[in-house]
Scaffold this motif. Structure first.
Motif, PDB file in Angstrom:
ATOM      1  N   GLY A  58       0.813  -1.219   0.000  1.00 28.91           N
ATOM      2  CA  GLY A  58       0.000   0.000   0.000  1.00 28.91           C
ATOM      3  C   GLY A  58       0.844   1.265   0.000  1.00 28.91           C
ATOM      4  N   LEU A  59       1.897   1.263   0.810  1.00 28.36           N
ATOM      5  CA  LEU A  59       2.784   2.430   0.852  1.00 28.36           C
ATOM      6  C   LEU A  59       3.516   2.611  -0.476  1.00 28.36           C
ATOM      7  N   ALA A  60       3.989   1.506  -1.054  1.00 27.64           N
ATOM      8  CA  ALA A  60       4.666   1.590  -2.354  1.00 27.64           C
ATOM      9  C   ALA A  60       3.705   2.111  -3.425  1.00 27.64           C
ATOM     10  N   ALA A  61       2.461   1.645  -3.386  1.00 26.47           N
ATOM     11  CA  ALA A  61       1.468   2.083  -4.378  1.00 26.47           C
ATOM     12  C   ALA A  61       1.203   3.578  -4.262  1.00 26.47           C
ATOM     13  N   SER A  62       1.083   4.086  -3.025  1.00 27.72           N
ATOM     14  CA  SER A  62       0.807   5.525  -2.864  1.00 27.72           C
ATOM     15  C   SER A  62       1.978   6.362  -3.351  1.00 27.72           C
ATOM     16  N   ALA A  63       3.198   5.967  -3.008  1.00 33.05           N
ATOM     17  CA  ALA A  63       4.381   6.721  -3.441  1.00 33.05           C
ATOM     18  C   ALA A  63       4.545   6.646  -4.955  1.00 33.05           C
ATOM     19  N   HIS A  64       4.354   5.450  -5.508  1.00 30.71           N
ATOM     20  CA  HIS A  64       4.521   5.280  -6.956  1.00 30.71           C
ATOM     21  C   HIS A  64       3.474   6.074  -7.730  1.00 30.71           C
ATOM     22  N   ALA A  65       2.223   6.023  -7.292  1.00 29.31           N
ATOM     23  CA  ALA A  65       1.161   6.760  -7.988  1.00 29.31           C
ATOM     24  C   ALA A  65       1.427   8.257  -7.970  1.00 29.31           C
ATOM     25  N   ALA A  66       1.855   8.782  -6.815  1.00 27.38           N
ATOM     26  CA  ALA A  66       2.146  10.214  -6.720  1.00 27.38           C
ATOM     27  C   ALA A  66       3.345  10.585  -7.582  1.00 27.38           C
ATOM     28  N   LYS A  67       4.384   9.765  -7.532  1.00 30.98           N
ATOM     29  CA  LYS A  67       5.584  10.045  -8.329  1.00 30.98           C
ATOM     30  C   LYS A  67       5.258  10.029  -9.818  1.00 30.98           C
ATOM     31  N   ALA A  68       4.596   8.987 -10.271  1.00 34.10           N
ATOM     32  CA  ALA A  68       4.283   8.871 -11.694  1.00 34.10           C
ATOM     33  C   ALA A  68       3.369  10.010 -12.149  1.00 34.10           C
ATOM     34  N   SER A  69       2.411  10.385 -11.316  1.00 33.59           N
ATOM     35  CA  SER A  69       1.500  11.479 -11.663  1.00 33.59           C
ATOM     36  C   SER A  69       2.235  12.810 -11.742  1.00 33.59           C
ATOM     37  N   LEU A  70       3.058  13.080 -10.731  1.00 32.00           N
ATOM     38  CA  LEU A  70       3.821  14.334 -10.724  1.00 32.00           C
ATOM     39  C   LEU A  70       4.773  14.424 -11.904  1.00 32.00           C
ATOM     40  N   ARG A  71       5.458  13.330 -12.192  1.00 31.39           N
ATOM     41  CA  ARG A  71       6.426  13.349 -13.284  1.00 31.39           C
ATOM     42  C   ARG A  71       5.736  13.488 -14.633  1.00 31.39           C
ATOM     43  N   ALA A  72       4.585  12.841 -14.803  1.00 30.11           N
ATOM     44  CA  ALA A  72       3.841  12.994 -16.054  1.00 30.11           C
ATOM     45  C   ALA A  72       3.385  14.448 -16.219  1.00 30.11           C
ATOM     46  N   ALA A  73       2.943  15.066 -15.127  1.00 27.52           N
ATOM     47  CA  ALA A  73       2.547  16.475 -15.188  1.00 27.52           C
ATOM     48  C   ALA A  73       3.741  17.360 -15.500  1.00 27.52           C
ATOM     49  N   ALA A  74       4.899  17.077 -14.892  1.00 27.53           N
ATOM     50  CA  ALA A  74       6.101  17.875 -15.146  1.00 27.53           C
ATOM     51  C   ALA A  74       6.560  17.733 -16.590  1.00 27.53           C
ATOM     52  N   ASN A  75       6.301  16.590 -17.201  1.00 21.31           N
ATOM     53  CA  ASN A  75       6.711  16.378 -18.588  1.00 21.31           C
ATOM     54  C   ASN A  75       5.934  17.246 -19.572  1.00 21.31           C
ATOM     55  N   THR A  76       4.803  17.813 -19.145  1.00 20.91           N
ATOM     56  CA  THR A  76       4.052  18.700 -20.030  1.00 20.91           C
ATOM     57  C   THR A  76       4.704  20.070 -20.124  1.00 20.91           C
ATOM     58  N   SER A  77       5.624  20.365 -19.210  1.00 20.74           N
ATOM     59  CA  SER A  77       6.332  21.645 -19.233  1.00 20.74           C
ATOM     60  C   SER A  77       7.486  21.562 -20.223  1.00 20.74           C
ATOM     61  N   PRO A  78       7.708  22.623 -21.013  1.00 16.84           N
ATOM     62  CA  PRO A  78       8.786  22.569 -22.006  1.00 16.84           C
ATOM     63  C   PRO A  78      10.190  22.631 -21.398  1.00 16.84           C
ATOM     64  N   GLU A  79      10.302  23.155 -20.191  1.00 17.49           N
ATOM     65  CA  GLU A  79      11.652  23.257 -19.587  1.00 17.49           C
ATOM     66  C   GLU A  79      11.969  21.961 -18.829  1.00 17.49           C
ATOM     67  N   PRO A  80      13.242  21.547 -18.849  1.00 15.72           N
ATOM     68  CA  PRO A  80      13.605  20.271 -18.214  1.00 15.72           C
ATOM     69  C   PRO A  80      13.918  20.384 -16.723  1.00 15.72           C
ATOM     70  N   PHE A  81      13.979  21.597 -16.185  1.00  7.99           N
ATOM     71  CA  PHE A  81      14.497  21.774 -14.833  1.00  7.99           C
ATOM     72  C   PHE A  81      13.572  21.221 -13.756  1.00  7.99           C
ATOM     73  N   SER A  82      12.249  21.380 -13.938  1.00  2.77           N
ATOM     74  CA  SER A  82      11.329  20.862 -12.924  1.00  2.77           C
ATOM     75  C   SER A  82      11.407  19.338 -12.870  1.00  2.77           C
ATOM     76  N   ASN A  83      11.579  18.711 -14.020  1.00  2.92           N
ATOM     77  CA  ASN A  83      11.692  17.266 -14.085  1.00  2.92           C
ATOM     78  C   ASN A  83      12.930  16.779 -13.335  1.00  2.92           C
ATOM     79  N   VAL A  84      14.055  17.423 -13.592  1.00  5.74           N
ATOM     80  CA  VAL A  84      15.308  17.039 -12.932  1.00  5.74           C
ATOM     81  C   VAL A  84      15.228  17.323 -11.434  1.00  5.74           C
ATOM     82  N   ALA A  85      14.608  18.448 -11.061  1.00  2.00           N
ATOM     83  CA  ALA A  85      14.486  18.787  -9.637  1.00  2.00           C
ATOM     84  C   ALA A  85      13.640  17.751  -8.905  1.00  2.00           C
ATOM     85  N   LEU A  86      12.525  17.333  -9.516  1.00  6.93           N
ATOM     86  CA  LEU A  86      11.698  16.293  -8.901  1.00  6.93           C
ATOM     87  C   LEU A  86      12.459  14.980  -8.781  1.00  6.93           C
ATOM     88  N   SER A  87      13.237  14.656  -9.796  1.00  8.31           N
ATOM     89  CA  SER A  87      14.015  13.421  -9.775  1.00  8.31           C
ATOM     90  C   SER A  87      15.066  13.456  -8.673  1.00  8.31           C
TER      91      SER A  87
END
Length: 198
Positions: free
Chosen positions: A114-143
């Protein structure tokens, strides 16, 4: 250093949650601290300190580190890792806590998954949202934030287990809120693109 019951619970929770972010880093760091003799790992986790397992987890951790910095590649990586992170979080939590009892093994597996699922879902959602931004910095910062969270949380579990349990609980609440907010945002976007009846 032998782990007491509070540390084992904290470790199970930390392993489960952190596996949702960086599975291979979790495997490598846990195995390395056992291999170096800094912590005596529970018997279920001792396989992680074997040299071949350490080498494989170290290699995959490096691959994940690089893949997670590249927009779009990180989304594909997260998609593939969905099949691994959640069951691995369950297995690691069970291995940390459940050596003496089938009941504890099952409870730990449910908690870890359950904990892995919550962390993974949030991470994947945030990263997919960050990928819509044209600049790469938010993606690298989240990573990089994810890279830092894993060793910090594992260290807390070993050194300050109560703080680790509180941190995992708070992080899980944040993850759930992130997923809900991003899901509503996505539904709103889809509603705008849906053709309206004439």
């Amino acid at each position: 250093m032998n782990l007491d019951t509070t540390q084992l619970v904290a470790l199970a929770a930390a392993l489960g949650w952190a596996s949702g972010l960086r599975l291979y880093a979790v495997l490598f760091i846990t195995g390395a601290v056992g291999f170096l003799g800094w912590v005596e790992l529970p018997s279920g986790l001792q396989i992680l300190q074997q040299p071949l397992v350490l080498g494989a987890s170290g290699l995959m951790s490096a691959v994940e580190f690089l893949a997670d910095k590249i927009p779009a590649v990180d989304t594909v990586w997260d998609g593939v890792q969905t099949l691994l992170r959640i069951p691995a979080g369950a297995a690691l939590a069970a291995a940390a806590l459940g050596a003496d009892s089938a009941t504890w093994t099952l409870l730990a597996a449910l908690l870890g998954g359950g904990l892995a699922a919550s962390a993974h879902a949030a991470k994947a959602s945030l990263r997919a949202a960050a990928n819509t931004s044209p600049e790469p910095f938010s993606n690298v910062a989240l990573s990089l934030a994810g890279d830092a969270m894993v060793p910090a949380l594992l260290w807390l579990a070993w050194e300050h287990p109560v703080a680790a349990i509180v941190a995992v609980a708070l992080a899980t609440v944040v993850c759930i809120v992130v997923v809900v907010v991003l899901w509503r945002f996505l539904k709103g976007l889809l509603a705008r693109w849906r053709p309206r009846p004439s």
